[in-house]
Design an enzyme around this catalytic site. Structure first.
Site, PDB file in Angstrom:
ATOM      1  N   HIS A   1       0.819  -1.227   0.000  1.00  0.00           N
ATOM      2  CA  HIS A   1       0.000   0.000   0.000  1.00  0.00           C
ATOM      3  C   HIS A   1       0.842   1.262   0.000  1.00  0.00           C
ATOM      4  O   HIS A   1       0.332   2.341  -0.299  1.00  0.00           O
ATOM      5  CB  HIS A   1      -0.929  -0.007   1.218  1.00  0.00           C
ATOM      6  CG  HIS A   1      -2.022  -1.017   1.085  1.00  0.00           C
ATOM      7  ND1 HIS A   1      -3.300  -0.699   0.682  1.00  0.00           N
ATOM      8  CD2 HIS A   1      -2.019  -2.353   1.263  1.00  0.00           C
ATOM      9  CE1 HIS A   1      -4.030  -1.791   0.629  1.00  0.00           C
ATOM     10  NE2 HIS A   1      -3.270  -2.822   0.984  1.00  0.00           N
TER      11      HIS A   1
ATOM     12  N   ASP B   1       3.474   9.310  -0.765  1.00  0.00           N
ATOM     13  CA  ASP B   1       2.280   8.545  -0.405  1.00  0.00           C
ATOM     14  C   ASP B   1       2.079   7.456  -1.445  1.00  0.00           C
ATOM     15  O   ASP B   1       2.210   7.728  -2.641  1.00  0.00           O
ATOM     16  CB  ASP B   1       1.055   9.473  -0.398  1.00  0.00           C
ATOM     17  CG  ASP B   1       0.122   9.184   0.763  1.00  0.00           C
ATOM     18  OD1 ASP B   1       0.003   8.001   1.126  1.00  0.00           O
ATOM     19  OD2 ASP B   1      -0.475  10.129   1.290  1.00  0.00           O
TER      20      ASP B   1
HETATM   21  C1  GDG Z   1      -2.148   3.749   3.284  1.00  0.00           C
HETATM   22  C2  GDG Z   1      -1.122   4.397   2.341  1.00  0.00           C
HETATM   23  C3  GDG Z   1      -2.822   4.344   0.508  1.00  0.00           C
HETATM   24  C4  GDG Z   1      -8.511   9.857   7.799  1.00  0.00           C
HETATM   25  N1  GDG Z   1      -8.909  10.570   8.874  1.00  0.00           N
HETATM   26  C5  GDG Z   1     -10.092  10.081   9.240  1.00  0.00           C
HETATM   27  C6  GDG Z   1     -10.436   9.041   8.366  1.00  0.00           C
HETATM   28  N2  GDG Z   1      -9.456   8.933   7.486  1.00  0.00           N
HETATM   29  C7  GDG Z   1      -9.467   7.983   6.366  1.00  0.00           C
HETATM   30  C8  GDG Z   1      -9.444   8.705   5.037  1.00  0.00           C
HETATM   31  C9  GDG Z   1      -8.910   7.615   4.123  1.00  0.00           C
HETATM   32  C10 GDG Z   1      -7.983   6.850   5.060  1.00  0.00           C
HETATM   33  O1  GDG Z   1      -8.327   7.166   6.395  1.00  0.00           O
HETATM   34  C11 GDG Z   1      -6.532   7.283   4.869  1.00  0.00           C
HETATM   35  O2  GDG Z   1      -6.083   6.758   3.670  1.00  0.00           O
HETATM   36  P1  GDG Z   1      -4.860   7.395   2.884  1.00  0.00           P
HETATM   37  O3  GDG Z   1      -4.782   6.689   1.583  1.00  0.00           O
HETATM   38  O4  GDG Z   1      -5.078   8.859   2.708  1.00  0.00           O
HETATM   39  O5  GDG Z   1      -3.557   7.205   3.778  1.00  0.00           O
HETATM   40  P2  GDG Z   1      -2.947   6.025   4.750  1.00  0.00           P
HETATM   41  O6  GDG Z   1      -3.715   5.886   5.993  1.00  0.00           O
HETATM   42  O7  GDG Z   1      -1.515   6.416   4.930  1.00  0.00           O
HETATM   43  O8  GDG Z   1      -3.069   4.675   3.884  1.00  0.00           O
HETATM   44  C12 GDG Z   1      -1.821   5.219   1.281  1.00  0.00           C
HETATM   45  C13 GDG Z   1      -3.731   3.574   1.468  1.00  0.00           C
HETATM   46  O9  GDG Z   1      -2.973   2.865   2.444  1.00  0.00           O
HETATM   47  C14 GDG Z   1      -4.623   2.577   0.723  1.00  0.00           C
HETATM   48  O10 GDG Z   1      -3.866   1.744  -0.100  1.00  0.00           O
HETATM   49  O11 GDG Z   1      -3.619   5.180  -0.309  1.00  0.00           O
HETATM   50  O12 GDG Z   1      -0.893   5.788   0.376  1.00  0.00           O
HETATM   51  O13 GDG Z   1      -0.201   5.206   3.081  1.00  0.00           O
HETATM   52  O14 GDG Z   1      -9.917   6.752   3.697  1.00  0.00           O
HETATM   53  O15 GDG Z   1     -10.718   9.191   4.708  1.00  0.00           O
HETATM   54  N3  GDG Z   1     -11.583   8.341   8.432  1.00  0.00           N
HETATM   55  C15 GDG Z   1     -12.444   8.678   9.429  1.00  0.00           C
HETATM   56  N4  GDG Z   1     -12.178   9.685  10.330  1.00  0.00           N
HETATM   57  C16 GDG Z   1     -11.021  10.417  10.266  1.00  0.00           C
HETATM   58  O16 GDG Z   1     -10.811  11.345  11.068  1.00  0.00           O
HETATM   59  N5  GDG Z   1     -13.613   8.014   9.526  1.00  0.00           N
END
Ligand code: GDG
Length: 476
Positions: free
Chosen positions: A156, A368
């Protein structure tokens, strides 16, 4: 009938309506419901004594198999090697890498132990899909236990350039362990290229593009396949959540507080890879260079805590608190707070509604793998009056979302310019960019991601030397 076995560090908590979290959990849970199967991983519990036992919970065709970790295992495998060594290295932060040989031994030991826990639950024709950097040696451990099933792996996070990976002392063992999988999935082509570069130039292996688009890899006496599989979201579901929340209390409160000012919105786990300090400074630079924007726009940064027991995370928190305090001290007025920095988690539906209510999505990680927030921000927009996405070129999502204003997060002036352009962008241009990105998000939604990976995993037969039948769907 082939069952699907998902293995990930954490098993997403599932409520009656499905997983509360985003992309990965939703997409993976859907796949499990279709094929039937099991989700295996850490329960999130840390035990100070005793012997962890697997807990099995059935929900329709899906079995959740979770197990706790002993304190020492948590410290070495999760907190140590996974998050203090691999996470910074794979995000190009060799300066933050902390390496301890005992932690690496713990990481290898826990992978072997978890694999041993899974073995008695496996059937001969199960297909196993392992997720992320915590579990790089998992296939090797299963193979050592005699498991012959097809095993795929999806990373990821980014796969770093060889010269950065070399900062991790057991880099060679890690890449060798990856070669025990049948299929490796990366988020983007640059990640796949970085892996192939290591194979050829550091491991003395070979890579070859096949007619089916997969890259065939031979290294460490193994043959496997690799490909890029950019993870997606369900854009129309997010749009519906956002629309439904439009008149909800959080959005009403935001609007009442803003008094017609514009809003720039960011949501990230509070992680040093997300570029938060640079982002705050670029917002400050906007206020510096464009006095007309003062008292006309607020920047809302939601940054829920994560891995708070690691020093690097305590450090980024302190730096961010200092920066937001400094910038607000410099520019705030009695009736206007420039930066709202909120160190708390919100419900998914609330985030979607807030995205829709904002004028700019400000997503500027230093690195990322993909960044789902960028995709969620676009999905949540009002199709008739969409906001603008400002996106780092170092997010995997920038490979797909060409309708965003693409920025270099280290170029503070460049980001300030992009914010200014986003805040004043005419409707026609906003619509064109939004429609372009929505088309892309619909075309590569999270089911497409999962189905492409599953199809390829179902077809690779390099290890067994026979073509196994494609996965079947569960009945009913
Ligand atoms: C890893 C990789 C890759 C965030 N704050 C809250 C919340 N979130 C949710 C977001 C999003 C998820 O968490 C975060 O996903 P990201 O992709 O932005 O980043 P990582 O956590 O680092 O994820 C990344 C991912 O895996 C998938 O393959 O894209 O690059 O690092 O869905 O909306 N959700 C809630 N409350 C929050 O305060 N409910």
């Amino acid at each position: 009938m082939s069952r699907l076995i998902i293995v990930s560090n954490r098993v997403a908590p599932i409520s009656e309506g499905g997983p509360a979290a985003g992309g990965l959990a939703v997409g993976v849970y859907d796949a499990l419901k279709e094929t039937g199967g099991m989700w295996f991983g850490w329960s999130g519990d840390v035990l100070t004594s005793g012997q962890p036992q697997i807990a099995l919970e059935e929900r329709g065709p899906v079995t959740f198999a979770t197990i706790g970790l002993l304190r020492r295992d948590y410290d070495q495998y999760y907190r140590g090697f996974s998050n203090a060594t691999l996470w910074p290295a794979f995000h190009y932060r060799a300066d933050l890498v902390q390496y301890d040989r005992h932690e690496y031994e713990g990481y290898s030991r826990v992978n072997a132990w978890l694999a041993q826990q899974l073995v008695p639950l496996l059937r001969e024709d199960d297909v196993i899909w392992v997720h992320d950097y915590h579990l790089i040696p998992f296939a090797q451990a299963l193979r050592a236990a005699g498991v012959k099933n097809r095993i795929g792996f999806f990373l990821h996070i980014p796969f770093p350039a060889s010269q950065v990976l070399l900062a991790v002392p057991p880099h060679r063992e890690l890449v060798q362990a990856l070669c025990a999988f049948d299929l490796l999935g990366f988020q983007t082509r640059p990640d796949l290229r970085a892996f192939c570069d290591y194979i050829v130039n550091e491991a003395g292996g070979t890579t070859a593009m096949q007619p089916d688009g997969l890259t065939r890899i031979e290294a460490f006496g193994q043959t496997l396949c690799a490909g890029d599989y950019p993870i997606g979201v369900y854009p129309d579901e997010i749009a519906e959540l956002a629309r439904a929340g439009e008149r909800g209390k959080p959005v009403r409160t935001l609007k009442a507080t803003l008094h017609g000012r514009k809003v720039i919105m960011s949501v990230d786990r509070l992680d040093y890879s997300k570029g938060l300090v640079e982002r705050f400074r670029a917002f400050e630079r906007l206020l510096d260079h464009a006095p007309a924007q003062r008292n006309k726009v607020s920047f809302v940064q939601i940054a829920p805590p994560t891995r708070a027991d690691l020093h690097a995370y305590q450090d980024i928190r302190l730096r961010l608190e200092a920066e937001s305090g400094r910038i607000n001290g410099r520019y705030a007025e009695l009736d206007w707070t420039p930066i709202w920095y909120i160190h708390r988690q919100y419900e998914r539906a609330v985030l979607a509604a807030l995205f829709r209510a904002s004028n700019v999505g400000y997503v500027t990680p230093l690195r990322d793998g993909m960044n789902l927030v960028a995709k969620e921000y676009v999905s949540a927009q009002n199709p008739e009056d969409p906001g603008v996405l400002v996106l780092s070129r170092f997010a995997g999502a920038a490979q797909e979302l060409s309708g965003a204003l693409i920025v270099n997060p280290l170029d503070i002036d460049g980001m300030a310019d992009a914010l200014s352009a986003a805040l004043s962008m005419p409707l026609a241009e906003r619509l064109a960019r939004y429609q372009d990105m929505m088309a892309q998000l619909r075309e590569n939604n999270v089911s497409v991601w999962r189905d492409r990976f599953m199809r390829d995993l179902g077809q690779v037969s390099v290890r067994q030397g026979v073509s196994l039948p494609p996965l079947e769907r569960a009945q009913g």
